[in-house]
Motif scaffolding. Structure first.
Motif, PDB file in Angstrom:
ATOM      1  N   UNK A 407       0.850  -1.185   0.000  1.00  0.00           N
ATOM      2  CA  UNK A 407       0.000   0.000   0.000  1.00  0.00           C
ATOM      3  C   UNK A 407       0.889   1.239   0.000  1.00  0.00           C
ATOM      4  N   UNK A 408       0.410   2.293  -0.637  1.00  0.00           N
ATOM      5  CA  UNK A 408       1.189   3.524  -0.696  1.00  0.00           C
ATOM      6  C   UNK A 408       0.242   4.708  -0.533  1.00  0.00           C
ATOM      7  N   UNK A 409       0.825   5.889  -0.309  1.00  0.00           N
ATOM      8  CA  UNK A 409       0.045   7.103  -0.137  1.00  0.00           C
ATOM      9  C   UNK A 409       0.081   7.914  -1.418  1.00  0.00           C
ATOM     10  N   UNK A 410      -1.077   8.411  -1.820  1.00  0.00           N
ATOM     11  CA  UNK A 410      -1.190   9.121  -3.091  1.00  0.00           C
ATOM     12  C   UNK A 410      -0.302  10.362  -3.119  1.00  0.00           C
ATOM     13  N   UNK A 411      -0.235  11.080  -1.983  1.00  0.00           N
ATOM     14  CA  UNK A 411       0.572  12.304  -1.977  1.00  0.00           C
ATOM     15  C   UNK A 411       2.060  12.010  -2.145  1.00  0.00           C
ATOM     16  N   UNK A 412       2.538  10.899  -1.550  1.00  0.00           N
ATOM     17  CA  UNK A 412       3.952  10.539  -1.704  1.00  0.00           C
ATOM     18  C   UNK A 412       4.254  10.131  -3.142  1.00  0.00           C
ATOM     19  N   UNK A 413       3.330   9.360  -3.740  1.00  0.00           N
ATOM     20  CA  UNK A 413       3.515   8.928  -5.126  1.00  0.00           C
ATOM     21  C   UNK A 413       3.520  10.126  -6.060  1.00  0.00           C
ATOM     22  N   UNK A 414       2.582  11.033  -5.852  1.00  0.00           N
ATOM     23  CA  UNK A 414       2.535  12.215  -6.702  1.00  0.00           C
ATOM     24  C   UNK A 414       3.793  13.053  -6.595  1.00  0.00           C
ATOM     25  N   UNK A 415       4.308  13.192  -5.381  1.00  0.00           N
ATOM     26  CA  UNK A 415       5.535  13.960  -5.174  1.00  0.00           C
ATOM     27  C   UNK A 415       6.725  13.328  -5.903  1.00  0.00           C
ATOM     28  N   UNK A 416       6.818  11.998  -5.832  1.00  0.00           N
ATOM     29  CA  UNK A 416       7.949  11.310  -6.458  1.00  0.00           C
ATOM     30  C   UNK A 416       7.834  11.225  -7.973  1.00  0.00           C
ATOM     31  N   UNK A 417       6.598  11.337  -8.483  1.00  0.00           N
ATOM     32  CA  UNK A 417       6.409  11.252  -9.928  1.00  0.00           C
ATOM     33  C   UNK A 417       6.513  12.602 -10.622  1.00  0.00           C
ATOM     34  N   UNK A 418       6.501  13.675  -9.872  1.00  0.00           N
ATOM     35  CA  UNK A 418       6.494  15.008 -10.482  1.00  0.00           C
ATOM     36  C   UNK A 418       7.716  15.224 -11.369  1.00  0.00           C
ATOM     37  N   UNK A 419       8.889  14.896 -10.852  1.00  0.00           N
ATOM     38  CA  UNK A 419      10.107  15.085 -11.630  1.00  0.00           C
ATOM     39  C   UNK A 419      10.141  14.234 -12.895  1.00  0.00           C
ATOM     40  N   UNK A 420       9.918  12.913 -12.795  1.00  0.00           N
ATOM     41  CA  UNK A 420       9.914  12.081 -14.011  1.00  0.00           C
ATOM     42  C   UNK A 420       8.859  12.500 -15.032  1.00  0.00           C
ATOM     43  N   UNK A 421       7.669  12.911 -14.572  1.00  0.00           N
ATOM     44  CA  UNK A 421       6.647  13.357 -15.513  1.00  0.00           C
ATOM     45  C   UNK A 421       7.095  14.619 -16.250  1.00  0.00           C
ATOM     46  N   UNK A 422       7.749  15.533 -15.511  1.00  0.00           N
ATOM     47  CA  UNK A 422       8.274  16.741 -16.156  1.00  0.00           C
ATOM     48  C   UNK A 422       9.345  16.380 -17.177  1.00  0.00           C
ATOM     49  N   UNK A 423      10.195  15.387 -16.838  1.00  0.00           N
ATOM     50  CA  UNK A 423      11.230  14.950 -17.768  1.00  0.00           C
ATOM     51  C   UNK A 423      10.617  14.329 -19.018  1.00  0.00           C
ATOM     52  N   UNK A 450       9.598   9.526 -19.656  1.00  0.00           N
ATOM     53  CA  UNK A 450       9.129   9.505 -18.264  1.00  0.00           C
ATOM     54  C   UNK A 450       9.691   8.286 -17.522  1.00  0.00           C
ATOM     55  N   UNK A 451       9.605   7.116 -18.136  1.00  0.00           N
ATOM     56  CA  UNK A 451      10.112   5.897 -17.503  1.00  0.00           C
ATOM     57  C   UNK A 451      11.628   5.949 -17.342  1.00  0.00           C
ATOM     58  N   UNK A 452      12.316   6.556 -18.305  1.00  0.00           N
ATOM     59  CA  UNK A 452      13.767   6.685 -18.219  1.00  0.00           C
ATOM     60  C   UNK A 452      14.158   7.522 -17.008  1.00  0.00           C
ATOM     61  N   UNK A 453      13.502   8.659 -16.829  1.00  0.00           N
ATOM     62  CA  UNK A 453      13.816   9.535 -15.699  1.00  0.00           C
ATOM     63  C   UNK A 453      13.475   8.863 -14.374  1.00  0.00           C
ATOM     64  N   UNK A 454      12.325   8.207 -14.327  1.00  0.00           N
ATOM     65  CA  UNK A 454      11.899   7.543 -13.094  1.00  0.00           C
ATOM     66  C   UNK A 454      12.892   6.470 -12.669  1.00  0.00           C
ATOM     67  N   UNK A 455      13.285   5.617 -13.618  1.00  0.00           N
ATOM     68  CA  UNK A 455      14.183   4.516 -13.278  1.00  0.00           C
ATOM     69  C   UNK A 455      15.619   4.973 -13.060  1.00  0.00           C
ATOM     70  N   UNK A 456      16.013   6.072 -13.705  1.00  0.00           N
ATOM     71  CA  UNK A 456      17.348   6.612 -13.445  1.00  0.00           C
ATOM     72  C   UNK A 456      17.449   7.088 -11.999  1.00  0.00           C
ATOM     73  N   UNK A 457      16.417   7.746 -11.532  1.00  0.00           N
ATOM     74  CA  UNK A 457      16.392   8.227 -10.149  1.00  0.00           C
ATOM     75  C   UNK A 457      16.450   7.053  -9.163  1.00  0.00           C
TER      76      UNK A 457
END
Length: 726
Positions: A407-423, A450-457
């Motif tokens: 289980x995860x929290x939506x706010x934490x997921x959104x925060x962590x996805x902001x950078x990769x989505x921008x990339x 997006x997936x490249x930035x997410x997985x690089x991080x």
């Protein structure tokens, strides 16, 4: 005495004996375990001996053996005799059985409760393969002994063809182990033992298959000359689909290890990849696709055996699963929506859907026979289907790693996805600026970015714990780069046909090309020499172009000049008379071209097959001086190789076909009419650019590197990628 045939019979007997012994061990007679293992090893030693014996027959030119006469000659270089070992179907069946025996021997040493029972199921593959070798093996002796053999197809006389088939068949053979483990788990209802051993074998199969068809792609790119590395041919799909299903299994095992869910699903997926190996073998080796694929193997009369092979394992596998799967439910192990396991589960569904739809397209000729004349799907079908699913997969590859288990929290997921989505948005914007218009391809580039930035991080965070903890994320990085490279290649690649008059320069793509003529190679074959200048570089492109007695036609290989951002791909077609226009022109179905005072239209491709040959015919309409006629130049493929059969026009001209791409509905024609004036020698050549092709190769290499890191980690006893989400 025929030692080869006797060895096959002995190995077949050993396979039956070891199967009976493993059955007894699985039933509780544990004292027979050593005898079962040693009997299986005897089978492996006999198969290795048969490979050595066949190698001896090939190298000593024992042409009384039909297989030796069909795939070697006295002039064949020793290094290509390795390719002759598996150049024919009989040799590949021997290779398959040998790999199965080697892997089975290694697997039998595993300390796991499931192994003896799994060996019983694994051994059935050996029984069937050896039965095929008994019926149609490479050790048949001919009554007539030729003075020399037919030789090996020149297309197979390449470094990559000496290593690509054995690596690919290593992957095929290894998939029987997850199948056997799934069957043993269903018998013993032992989930812990299943999770302790299956992931490492599933991962091994993934790496072996990916390496195998990557090698095949490199071979196609550098040898065949059509400019690509993947054509969605049935033979290619027969290796790709099992890989997809096995990738789904591996990710499912990660979920099961972390959460206890997907127990029944994973056992089903353990069975599925091997069944697709058998089904793909039936499609490509039965001759049933001969009218739709020039790569289809010749029918050896084994259709009934191949179907029985498939049916036996299908009924045994799914029958056992249907009866026993109910014991593997996990109450309380449901998959929550906002969790890593949910992302992996969606990824598994995407892999499975890609595999099913790809195999459905491959099976179209078989399915359509039930409702009328057989027909095949266009390659655009695969591009559309896998393009859409590839977009979904790229999104999941970006989302899943940042999620936590359970289980995860939506706010934490959104925060962590902001950078990769921008990339991802930035990469999509750059793609638009580079010239990609809003399209599904642009969406795929953005998702891959997006997936490249997410997985690089995530990779950088996981590396703090050690390289092996980043294994899965490194593989994801490679997949993202591969997808971006493929899109760039398709969007920005260009190709033009050029006629080079000998000694006279011509410019294309910013380079100056000057045809120097034909020169002999050390092996006696000729190659076209083209002086190329441009962008501060000068070189001679030496592209093989020669007549092959084996194929009874012209053979062509490209010259590939590599730059950091692209390849310059120079593919010769034929030496022609300058200004003839009709030589080396490539037409799609329904397309026309003007040749002198004639209009030439390619109508359709026809395929005919009998017991001894396959004839691919191009129906071509020629309109000139108010008259119209349809002629049928052809390419004939039989045991003697490949022969071009030109068609004669009413006025004495000719139309010949040098290449037929049945899956693309495309042909390359040479048209000569009497009113064409004699002219100096010229070279018809196709010149193309392959922008960002290096991203494809780099992406594949990084993916395999990540997989090797994962293998290293699992060899130390760790199962699954447990690096924490960010």
């Amino acid at each position: 005495m025929n030692l080869g045939a006797a060895g096959v019979w002995a190995a077949f007997a050993a396979a039956i004996a070891s199967g009976m012994l493993y059955l007894a061990v699985g039933a509780g007679v544990t004292r027979l375990r050593a005898a079962a293992d040693w009997t299986f090893r005897l089978q492996g030693l006999l198969l290795l001996g048969l490979v050595v014996w066949l190698w001896h027959l090939l190298t000593t030119h024992q042409f009384q053996y039909s297989y030796v006469a069909a795939y070697t000659s006295r002039s064949l270089q020793t290094k290509y005799l390795f390719a002759a070992l598996w150049g024919g179907q009989q040799g590949t069946f021997l290779l398959w059985a040998t790999w199965g025996a080697i892997l089975g021997t290694i697997f039998a040493f595993s300390r796991n409760r499931l192994v003896p029972t799994a060996m019983f199921f694994l051994n059935w593959t050996q029984v069937f393969l050896l039965l095929i070798l008994v019926i149609e093996g490479p050790f048949k002796i001919s009554k007539v002994i030729p003075a020399d053999g037919a030789g090996l197809n020149p297309l197979l006389q390449d470094y990559w063809m000496t290593i690509h088939p054995p690596v690919l068949f290593l992957g095929f053979s290894s998939l029987v182990i997850p199948y056997a483990l799934a069957m043993a788990t269903l018998v013993h209802k032992d989930t812990n033992s299943w999770l302790a051993i299956t992931p490492r074998w599933s991962l091994f199969s993934t790496v072996a298959l990916a390496t195998g068809f990557t090698m095949g792609g490199i071979w196609a790119y550098k040898v065949l000359g059509w400019g690509g590395f993947w054509g969605w041919d049935p033979v290619e799909n027969a290796s790709f689909v099992p890989w997809l299903m096995n990738a789904a299994l591996f990710h499912g095992l990660l979920v099961q290890r972390a959460t206890g869910s997907l127990g029944r699903t994973n056992l089903f997926l353990g069975i599925l990849p091997f069944l697709f190996v058998l089904y793909g073998s039936f499609l490509t080796r039965s001759g049933i696709l001969a009218d739709f694929s020039v790569h289809s193997f010749v029918d050896l009369g084994l259709n009934g055996y191949l179907l029985s092979f498939l049916f036996f394992f299908l009924v045994m596998g799914f029958g056992m699963w249907a009866v026993r799967a109910r014991y593997f439910t996990s109450p309380g192990a449901e998959i929550r929506t906002l969790s890593r396991e949910f992302g992996l589960w969606l990824g598994m569904l995407t892999f499975i859907l890609m595999g099913i739809l790809t195999m459905l397209g491959t099976s179209a000729p078989l399915v359509s026979r039930l409702f009328g004349p057989p027909s095949s799907v266009q390659t655009s079908y695969y591009a559309v289907v896998n393009g859409i699913l590839g977009f979904l997969l790229a999104l999941l590859v970006g989302f899943a790693p940042v999620l936590r288990w359970r289980v995860d929290r939506a706010e934490r997921v959104g925060r962590n996805l902001a950078g990769p989505l921008a990339a991802g948005f930035l990469i999509a914007t750059l793609a638009v600026m580079a010239g990609i218009k809003p399209s599904p391809q642009l969406a795929l580039v953005g998702a891959a970015g997006f997936a490249l930035a997410s997985n690089l991080w995530i990779t950088l965070k996981a590396l703090r714990r050690g390289p092996t903890f980043a294994a899965g994320y490194v593989s994801h990085l490679g997949v993202c780069l591969f997808l971006i490279g493929v899109i760039c290649l398709g969007q920005f690649g260009k190709e033009i046909p050029v006629e080079l008059l000998k000694g006279q320069p011509k410019t294309a793509f910013g380079f100056q090309f000057t045809y120097r003529g034909l020169e002999p190679r050390p092996d006696g074959r000729t190659r076209a020499v083209i002086a190329v200048q441009g962008e501060g570089r000068a070189f001679d492109a030496k592209a093989p172009l020669y007549y092959s007695e084996f194929n009874r036609g012209m053979m062509r290989e490209p010259h590939v000049e590599r730059f950091w951002d692209r390849d310059l791909y120079i593919s010769p077609v034929e030496v022609v008379s300058a200004g003839s226009q009709g030589s080396g022109m490539t037409l799609d179905e329904g397309q026309s071209a003007v040749v002198g005072n004639a209009r030439v239209t390619f109508l359709k491709i026809g395929m005919q097959r009998n017991e001894s040959e396959v004839r691919a015919t191009a129906d071509v309409q020629v309109d000139r001086e108010g008259k119209s006629e349809v002629v049928h130049p052809a390419v004939v493929v039989n045991s003697g190789g490949r022969t071009e059969v030109p068609a004669t026009l009413a006025d004495g001209g000719t139309v010949s076909v040098s290449e037929i791409q049945a899956d693309r509905r495309r042909v390359t024609l040479a048209v000569h009419t009497p009113d064409m004036p004699a002219a100096p020698e010229a070279l018809a050549v196709h010149i193309s650019t392959k922008p960002m092709i290096n991203l494809v190769w780099i992406g594949v290499s990084i993916t395999l590197l990540g997989s090797l890191l994962a293998i290293r980690r699992r060899s130390h006893g760790t199962v699954g990628n447990v690096a924490p989400a960010a």
